[in-house]
Every structure is written in structure tokens, then in C-alpha cells.
Design a protein around this motif. Sequence first.
Motif, short mmCIF file in Angstrom:
data_model
loop_
_atom_site.label_atom_id
_atom_site.label_comp_id
_atom_site.label_asym_id
_atom_site.label_seq_id
_atom_site.Cartn_x
_atom_site.Cartn_y
_atom_site.Cartn_z
N ASN A 74 0.88 -1.18 0.00
CA ASN A 74 0.00 0.00 0.00
C ASN A 74 0.90 1.21 0.00
OD1 ASN A 74 -1.75 2.14 0.61
ND2 ASN A 74 -3.09 0.85 1.83
N PHE A 75 1.11 1.80 -1.16
CA PHE A 75 2.11 2.86 -1.27
C PHE A 75 1.73 4.12 -0.49
CE2 PHE A 75 -0.68 3.42 -4.95
CZ PHE A 75 -0.94 4.77 -4.94
N VAL A 76 0.43 4.39 -0.31
CA VAL A 76 0.02 5.57 0.46
C VAL A 76 0.36 5.39 1.93
CG1 VAL A 76 -1.92 7.01 1.16
CG2 VAL A 76 -1.79 6.15 -1.18
N ASN A 77 0.01 4.23 2.50
CA ASN A 77 0.31 3.97 3.90
C ASN A 77 1.82 3.86 4.13
OD1 ASN A 77 -0.46 3.17 6.67
ND2 ASN A 77 0.38 1.19 6.09
N ALA A 78 2.53 3.24 3.19
CA ALA A 78 3.98 3.12 3.34
C ALA A 78 4.65 4.48 3.31
CB ALA A 78 4.54 2.23 2.23
N THR A 79 4.20 5.36 2.43
CA THR A 79 4.77 6.70 2.37
C THR A 79 4.46 7.49 3.63
OG1 THR A 79 4.49 6.69 -0.04
CG2 THR A 79 4.86 8.81 0.99
N SER A 80 3.28 7.32 4.17
CA SER A 80 2.91 8.01 5.42
C SER A 80 3.79 7.56 6.58
CB SER A 80 1.44 7.74 5.74
OG SER A 80 1.09 8.31 6.99
N GLN A 81 4.00 6.25 6.72
CA GLN A 81 4.85 5.76 7.80
C GLN A 81 6.29 6.22 7.64
OE1 GLN A 81 3.72 4.14 10.50
NE2 GLN A 81 1.64 4.29 9.68
N LEU A 82 6.78 6.19 6.42
CA LEU A 82 8.15 6.65 6.16
C LEU A 82 8.30 8.13 6.46
CD1 LEU A 82 10.97 5.97 5.10
CD2 LEU A 82 10.14 6.46 2.79
N ALA A 83 7.29 8.93 6.13
CA ALA A 83 7.34 10.37 6.40
C ALA A 83 7.38 10.64 7.90
CB ALA A 83 6.14 11.07 5.77
N GLN A 84 6.66 9.87 8.69
CA GLN A 84 6.65 10.07 10.14
C GLN A 84 8.02 9.79 10.75
OE1 GLN A 84 3.32 8.06 12.08
NE2 GLN A 84 2.13 8.22 10.20
N ILE A 133 15.35 13.23 1.44
CA ILE A 133 15.46 11.88 2.01
C ILE A 133 14.29 11.01 1.58
CG2 ILE A 133 15.46 10.58 4.17
CD1 ILE A 133 16.93 12.93 5.45
N LEU A 134 13.08 11.54 1.64
CA LEU A 134 11.90 10.77 1.23
C LEU A 134 11.94 10.44 -0.25
CD1 LEU A 134 9.04 12.59 3.20
CD2 LEU A 134 10.02 10.33 3.67
N ASP A 135 12.40 11.39 -1.05
CA ASP A 135 12.42 11.18 -2.50
C ASP A 135 13.36 10.04 -2.87
OD1 ASP A 135 11.53 11.76 -5.03
OD2 ASP A 135 13.17 13.14 -5.45
N VAL A 136 14.49 9.94 -2.17
CA VAL A 136 15.44 8.86 -2.46
C VAL A 136 14.87 7.51 -2.03
CG1 VAL A 136 17.70 7.93 -1.85
CG2 VAL A 136 17.46 10.37 -2.35
N GLN A 137 14.23 7.45 -0.86
CA GLN A 137 13.75 6.18 -0.33
C GLN A 137 12.49 5.68 -1.04
OE1 GLN A 137 13.38 6.42 3.92
NE2 GLN A 137 15.54 6.84 4.25
N THR A 138 11.69 6.58 -1.61
CA THR A 138 10.47 6.14 -2.31
C THR A 138 10.68 5.95 -3.81
OG1 THR A 138 9.80 8.48 -2.57
CG2 THR A 138 8.98 7.31 -0.64
N GLU A 139 11.91 6.12 -4.27
CA GLU A 139 12.16 5.95 -5.71
C GLU A 139 11.88 4.52 -6.15
OE1 GLU A 139 15.75 6.76 -8.97
OE2 GLU A 139 16.08 7.06 -6.81
N ASP A 140 12.20 3.53 -5.32
CA ASP A 140 11.94 2.12 -5.67
C ASP A 140 10.45 1.81 -5.70
OD1 ASP A 140 14.63 1.63 -5.91
OD2 ASP A 140 14.86 0.92 -3.84
N TRP A 141 9.64 2.67 -5.12
CA TRP A 141 8.18 2.46 -5.15
C TRP A 141 7.53 3.19 -6.31
CZ3 TRP A 141 7.41 3.99 0.70
CH2 TRP A 141 8.10 3.06 1.50
N GLY A 142 8.33 3.83 -7.16
CA GLY A 142 7.78 4.57 -8.29
C GLY A 142 7.08 5.85 -7.89
N ILE A 143 7.50 6.44 -6.76
CA ILE A 143 6.84 7.63 -6.21
C ILE A 143 7.83 8.80 -6.22
CG2 ILE A 143 5.87 8.64 -4.09
CD1 ILE A 143 4.73 5.89 -3.46
#
Length: 251
Positions: free
Chosen positions: A102-112, A141-151
Motif C-alpha cells: 500500500n504505497f500511500v500507507n507506506a509513504t505516510s509511515q516513512l514520512a513520520q 530523504i523521502l524522495d530517495v527512499q520512495t524511488e523504488d516504489w515509483g513515487i
Amino acid sequence: MIISYLTPLVLLLLLLAAAIRILPEYKRGVVFFLGRFQAVKGPGLVIIIPGIQKMEVVDLRIITLDVPEQDVISQDNVTVKVNAVLYFRVMDPQKAIINVENFVNATSQLAQTTLRSVLGKHELDEMLSERDKLNNDIQEILDVQTEDWGIKVANVEIKHVDLDESMIRAIARQAEAERERRAKVIHAEGEYQASQKLLDASEVLSKNPAAIQLRYLQTLNDMGNKNASTIVFPIPMDLIDSFKKFADKKD
């Protein structure tokens, strides 16, 4: 007999309704064939074979995500409550569906977690005064870590940095002390500049005795113009010099 003709027709219509999908311009469909990735389709008309193919729809528009309030301990051991807002979009639908559940939930947890980690490395003054720099650090930091998720993380904005009442009073006292310090420094600089000018004036007057006498007369004139009960009797400087010479001879 009519029912026997209508039944296949109804089944055909239901099959077509399940097979035909229409995707708008801002959506894409990730199609799986027997569980394997097949293609990314859309926008427009997409035909899916029910039971054999499956399609996951992904929205390509920018998603606004509120990061819940986080308790952060700054580098100078101050506890603050911080919340933020995150703007991101899906750039690769295939990665967004396959690489993360779930890319939305994963991005939210990573942002926190990233918000707590980045702000915990800074002092309270930096959180309040260098918010743009902190936003950029978190976004990178978020942009680098979410690159593998296509985000792609477009922007991060820290909304509020809340302090308790005791810390607010301490900051107010600190600001007041800082203003008093600046006032004293400005006053000291003014005194220094005034003394420097007086020193320069004394050097100029000492080079010309007539200038000293004129200054003496100007002072008497200023004192005479004021409504004062003091009476000033000017004494010539030559008379004072004569008294000094007489006293020296007597000694």
C-alpha cells in the motif's frame, strides 16, 4: 423458450460489463495475466478478460498526505510536537503496485519516521528559524527512499511546531534578555563614539589657545541665556596664570 434465449444474452452483457473498463486521463491500469504482470494500460478503453486478467487502477495526480503530529526531542533536549503535510505522486504505476503493498500507507509511515529523525538532529532555534532548509532535507530523504516504489515526493511542509507553556515563557525571557543585551551594546558603542569625538575635539583645541578662549566665551554665553539663578564671573586665564607663578615663587 424466450428465457432460454435471454439467459445467454444477459450473461454476455454481464461479461462485457466486467471486461470493459474506461480509464480517465489521470489514471492508469496495471494489468496482470494469470498473476503475472502484463502491461500498464490506459487512459481510455481497456478490455480485461474476467477470471484470467486482473487490473489494479492507480491515480497519477498529486496526493496530499497529512503527517500526524509527532513528538520530537530536539538536539538541545526540548520536546516539541510537530506535524507536516506531504505532496507526492505516482510516477511508475508498475512499481507502485508490485514493489509495495500500500504505497500511500507506506509513504505516510516513512514520512513520520523521517520527520522525527531529521528534526531530532537540530536544535529548537533551527526548527523555528530554518524551516525551509528542514523541509528540503526531509523532501530529499523521502524522495530517495520512495524511488523504488515509483513515487516522486514533490514537496514537504512543516505546518506547526508546538511548545508547552513553560518553554514558551523561557523563550520569551531569552528574547527579552537578548533585546537588553543589544540595547547595552548600542549604548556602549554610542558612548565610545562620543568619547572619541571629544578626544578629537580636545586635540584640535589644544593646538590653538585662541580656540580654547573662544570656546570658553561661547560656554559663558550659553549659560547666560538660560533662566538660572547662578551668577558666573569670568576670570581671565592670564590672571590665573599670574596667581600660579606667584604661588610657585612663594614656595
